[in-house]
Design a protein around this motif. Structure first.
Motif, PDB file in Angstrom:
ATOM      1  N   GLY A   9       0.836  -1.213   0.000  1.00 16.79           N
ATOM      2  CA  GLY A   9       0.000   0.000   0.000  1.00 16.79           C
ATOM      3  C   GLY A   9       0.860   1.247   0.000  1.00 16.79           C
ATOM      4  O   GLY A   9       0.469   2.291   0.516  1.00 16.79           O
ATOM      5  N   ALA A  10       2.052   1.132  -0.604  1.00 17.87           N
ATOM      6  CA  ALA A  10       3.050   2.212  -0.530  1.00 17.87           C
ATOM      7  C   ALA A  10       2.618   3.487  -1.250  1.00 17.87           C
ATOM      8  O   ALA A  10       3.149   4.558  -0.971  1.00 17.87           O
ATOM      9  N   THR A  11       1.661   3.376  -2.187  1.00 20.53           N
ATOM     10  CA  THR A  11       1.218   4.572  -2.910  1.00 20.53           C
ATOM     11  C   THR A  11       0.016   5.231  -2.235  1.00 20.53           C
ATOM     12  O   THR A  11      -0.520   6.212  -2.745  1.00 20.53           O
ATOM     13  N   VAL A  14      -1.408   6.540   3.827  1.00 18.64           N
ATOM     14  CA  VAL A  14      -0.443   6.265   4.900  1.00 18.64           C
ATOM     15  C   VAL A  14       0.865   5.765   4.302  1.00 18.64           C
ATOM     16  O   VAL A  14       1.956   6.099   4.776  1.00 18.64           O
ATOM     17  N   GLY A  15       0.773   4.952   3.248  1.00 15.49           N
ATOM     18  CA  GLY A  15       1.960   4.314   2.688  1.00 15.49           C
ATOM     19  C   GLY A  15       3.025   5.301   2.228  1.00 15.49           C
ATOM     20  O   GLY A  15       4.213   5.116   2.515  1.00 15.49           O
ATOM     21  N   ARG A  16       2.601   6.362   1.543  1.00 15.80           N
ATOM     22  CA  ARG A  16       3.608   7.312   1.021  1.00 15.80           C
ATOM     23  C   ARG A  16       4.415   7.969   2.137  1.00 15.80           C
ATOM     24  O   ARG A  16       5.653   7.924   2.104  1.00 15.80           O
ATOM     25  N   SER A  33       3.300  -1.818  -4.873  1.00 19.39           N
ATOM     26  CA  SER A  33       2.021  -1.388  -5.435  1.00 19.39           C
ATOM     27  C   SER A  33       1.797  -2.211  -6.699  1.00 19.39           C
ATOM     28  O   SER A  33       2.716  -2.873  -7.186  1.00 19.39           O
ATOM     29  N   ARG A  34       0.574  -2.155  -7.230  1.00 16.84           N
ATOM     30  CA  ARG A  34       0.267  -3.020  -8.380  1.00 16.84           C
ATOM     31  C   ARG A  34       0.998  -2.583  -9.635  1.00 16.84           C
ATOM     32  O   ARG A  34       1.260  -3.388 -10.509  1.00 16.84           O
ATOM     33  N   ALA A  35       1.365  -1.295  -9.709  1.00 19.98           N
ATOM     34  CA  ALA A  35       2.079  -0.801 -10.892  1.00 19.98           C
ATOM     35  C   ALA A  35       3.568  -0.619 -10.621  1.00 19.98           C
ATOM     36  O   ALA A  35       4.271  -0.023 -11.448  1.00 19.98           O
ATOM     37  N   PHE A  47       3.378  -5.724  -6.563  1.00 19.05           N
ATOM     38  CA  PHE A  47       2.699  -6.661  -5.674  1.00 19.05           C
ATOM     39  C   PHE A  47       1.212  -6.475  -5.857  1.00 19.05           C
ATOM     40  O   PHE A  47       0.701  -5.357  -5.786  1.00 19.05           O
ATOM     41  N   ASP A  48       0.531  -7.593  -6.119  1.00 19.76           N
ATOM     42  CA  ASP A  48      -0.925  -7.565  -6.201  1.00 19.76           C
ATOM     43  C   ASP A  48      -1.446  -8.645  -5.277  1.00 19.76           C
ATOM     44  O   ASP A  48      -1.144  -9.830  -5.474  1.00 19.76           O
ATOM     45  N   GLN A  49      -2.223  -8.237  -4.300  1.00 23.86           N
ATOM     46  CA  GLN A  49      -2.762  -9.194  -3.326  1.00 23.86           C
ATOM     47  C   GLN A  49      -3.454 -10.350  -4.029  1.00 23.86           C
ATOM     48  O   GLN A  49      -3.425 -11.488  -3.550  1.00 23.86           O
ATOM     49  N   ASP A  78     -10.853 -11.511   3.270  1.00 25.48           N
ATOM     50  CA  ASP A  78     -10.322 -12.082   2.021  1.00 25.48           C
ATOM     51  C   ASP A  78      -9.060 -11.357   1.591  1.00 25.48           C
ATOM     52  O   ASP A  78      -8.127 -11.964   1.055  1.00 25.48           O
ATOM     53  N   TYR A  79      -9.032 -10.042   1.800  1.00 23.24           N
ATOM     54  CA  TYR A  79      -7.850  -9.274   1.393  1.00 23.24           C
ATOM     55  C   TYR A  79      -6.658  -9.611   2.288  1.00 23.24           C
ATOM     56  O   TYR A  79      -5.551  -9.867   1.804  1.00 23.24           O
ATOM     57  N   LEU A  80      -6.873  -9.624   3.601  1.00 21.65           N
ATOM     58  CA  LEU A  80      -5.739  -9.741   4.527  1.00 21.65           C
ATOM     59  C   LEU A  80      -5.181 -11.156   4.651  1.00 21.65           C
ATOM     60  O   LEU A  80      -3.963 -11.330   4.823  1.00 21.65           O
ATOM     61  N   LEU A  96       0.469  -4.338  11.466  1.00 18.54           N
ATOM     62  CA  LEU A  96      -0.860  -4.352  10.844  1.00 18.54           C
ATOM     63  C   LEU A  96      -1.641  -3.108  11.247  1.00 18.54           C
ATOM     64  O   LEU A  96      -1.759  -2.818  12.432  1.00 18.54           O
ATOM     65  N   GLN A  97      -2.157  -2.409  10.253  1.00 18.29           N
ATOM     66  CA  GLN A  97      -3.013  -1.245  10.516  1.00 18.29           C
ATOM     67  C   GLN A  97      -4.472  -1.677  10.449  1.00 18.29           C
ATOM     68  O   GLN A  97      -4.924  -2.195   9.425  1.00 18.29           O
ATOM     69  N   THR A  98      -5.196  -1.477  11.541  1.00 18.42           N
ATOM     70  CA  THR A  98      -6.645  -1.749  11.516  1.00 18.42           C
ATOM     71  C   THR A  98      -7.369  -0.417  11.755  1.00 18.42           C
ATOM     72  O   THR A  98      -7.143   0.516  10.999  1.00 18.42           O
ATOM     73  N   THR A 130      -7.610   6.354  14.425  1.00 23.12           N
ATOM     74  CA  THR A 130      -8.985   6.848  14.365  1.00 23.12           C
ATOM     75  C   THR A 130      -9.198   7.581  13.033  1.00 23.12           C
ATOM     76  O   THR A 130      -8.369   7.483  12.117  1.00 23.12           O
ATOM     77  N   TRP A 131     -10.269   8.334  12.917  1.00 24.13           N
ATOM     78  CA  TRP A 131     -10.581   9.089  11.685  1.00 24.13           C
ATOM     79  C   TRP A 131      -9.394   9.967  11.274  1.00 24.13           C
ATOM     80  O   TRP A 131      -8.859  10.706  12.101  1.00 24.13           O
ATOM     81  N   PHE A 132      -9.052   9.880   9.994  1.00 24.03           N
ATOM     82  CA  PHE A 132      -7.934  10.679   9.493  1.00 24.03           C
ATOM     83  C   PHE A 132      -8.365  12.163   9.382  1.00 24.03           C
ATOM     84  O   PHE A 132      -9.428  12.464   8.816  1.00 24.03           O
TER      85      PHE A 132
END
Ligand SMILES: NC(=O)c1ccc[n+]([C@@H]2O[C@H](COP(=O)([O-])OP(=O)(O)OC[C@H]3O[C@@H](n4cnc5c(N)ncnc54)[C@H](OP(=O)(O)O)[C@@H]3O)[C@@H](O)[C@H]2O)c1
Length: 280
Positions: A9-11, A14-16, A33-35, A47-49, A78-80, A96-98, A130-132
């Motif tokens: 999730g680098a793009t 939070v990732g950047r 990232s996928r690209a 990386f594509d999950q 399913d994603y994680l 892990l970010q929840t 919490t909320w960004f």
């Protein structure tokens, strides 16, 4: 810890800033990232999950990984699951970010993922923001620009908005040290504010009145679907305001200071740093 850090999730929001923090601290970072988007100072990796063939290259040489669910995904488990399994098999430490409050109900997919990780035997840290603060430009900017209005179903509920830069700094500390391992950290900003109060802060930096317009769930869903958001996702977003109305997001936690040694940024600081976005 001598290996590389994989940021999945680098793009993203939070990732950047997380990649930026880690690179500045001298870590070897694989920005996934996928690209395979290039982020300065990091090794870009595809990386594509959903594509198992991308996992081995991504995890090669890695001893720590940052994992979050993309904000447009409702299929949290399913994603994680495959990502956490890949890390656990390789005994890679997982940060892990929840989200704040997921531990209130053991049955939620995020809490289930936390428990899966906690019981796995692999080193881990959990961060629950919490909320960004950044939602004010990422999500609510069109209404602020067009009508000077933030229309959300928060009633008079308060939230301790957190700047994504503080999530990133907290995550970087959690990844770079093992002193925080095995625990979960609630990440909030320094003050609990209503949307009326937040609108007042944004008015100051925008140089025009920004008003909070409380709406009910159906109106909110109608606004979002009206600008093209799928109905199931709009309903999901509406449901996230229930804890706000109940007062559960008013908590101010010390996770940022514990992890980074510094107090979190205020909403005023966030707004000032992003002021240009809010001006017409
Ligand atoms: N917004 C809030 O107020 C708030 C509050 C608390 C918690 N949270 C949590 O924070 C998380 C969202 O964080 P964020 O805003 O930083 O996320 P984001 O900006 O939506 O980032 C998504 C990242 O995931 C990558 N991605 C998407 N699909 C992928 C796939 N199939 N395989 C690999 N990578 C993929 C994207 O990269 P590419 O598209 O380049 O591949 C992007 O880098 C959510 O879990 C949310 O529940 C948010």
């Amino acid at each position: 810890m001598s290996g590389k850090i994989l940021v999945i999730g680098a793009t993203g929001n939070v990732g950047r800033p997380l990649v930026r923090e880690l690179v500045a601290a001298g870590e070897q970072v694989k920005a996934a990232s996928r690209a395979a988007t290039v982020i300065s100072g990091a090794e870009a990796i595809r990386f594509d999950q959903a594509d198992p063939s991308t996992y081995q290259d991504a995890f090669n040489g890695v001893d720590r990984v940052y994992v979050l669910v993309p904000s447009d995904r409702l299929d949290v488990a399913d994603y994680l699951t495959p990502i956490l399994q890949a890390a656990i098999e390789r005994n890679v430490k997982v940060a892990l970010q929840t989200a704040l409050g997921v531990d209130a109900d053991e049955r939620t997919p995020y809490r289930q993922a936390e428990l899966f990780l906690e019981r796995s035997g692999t080193p881990f840290v959990i961060v629950r923001p919490t909320w960004f603060s950044d939602n004010f430009h990422l999500s609510w900017l069109p209404g602020i620009k067009a009508q000077g209005v933030i229309a959300v179903p928060a009633a008079d509920g308060k939230s301790s908005f957190i700047d994504v830069r503080d999530i990133a700094a907290s995550a970087a500390s959690a990844l770079r040290s093992n002193q925080f391992d095995g625990k979960a950290y609630n990440l909030t900003g320094p003050a609990s504010l209503s949307y009326h109060e937040a609108a007042g802060i944004l008015s100051t930096v925008a140089g025009k009145e920004v008003r909070y317009q409380p709406v009910d769930d159906q109106t909110f869903i109608g606004i979002l679907t009206g600008v093209g958001m799928p109905a199931d996702f709009a309903s999901h977003l509406a449901s996230l305001f229930y804890p706000v109305r109940e007062g559960w997001t008013a908590v101010v936690a010390d996770g940022v200071e514990t992890l980074t040694g510094k107090p979190p940024r205020s909403l005023e600081t966030y707004a000032t740093d992003h002021a240009a976005k809010f001006k017409n």
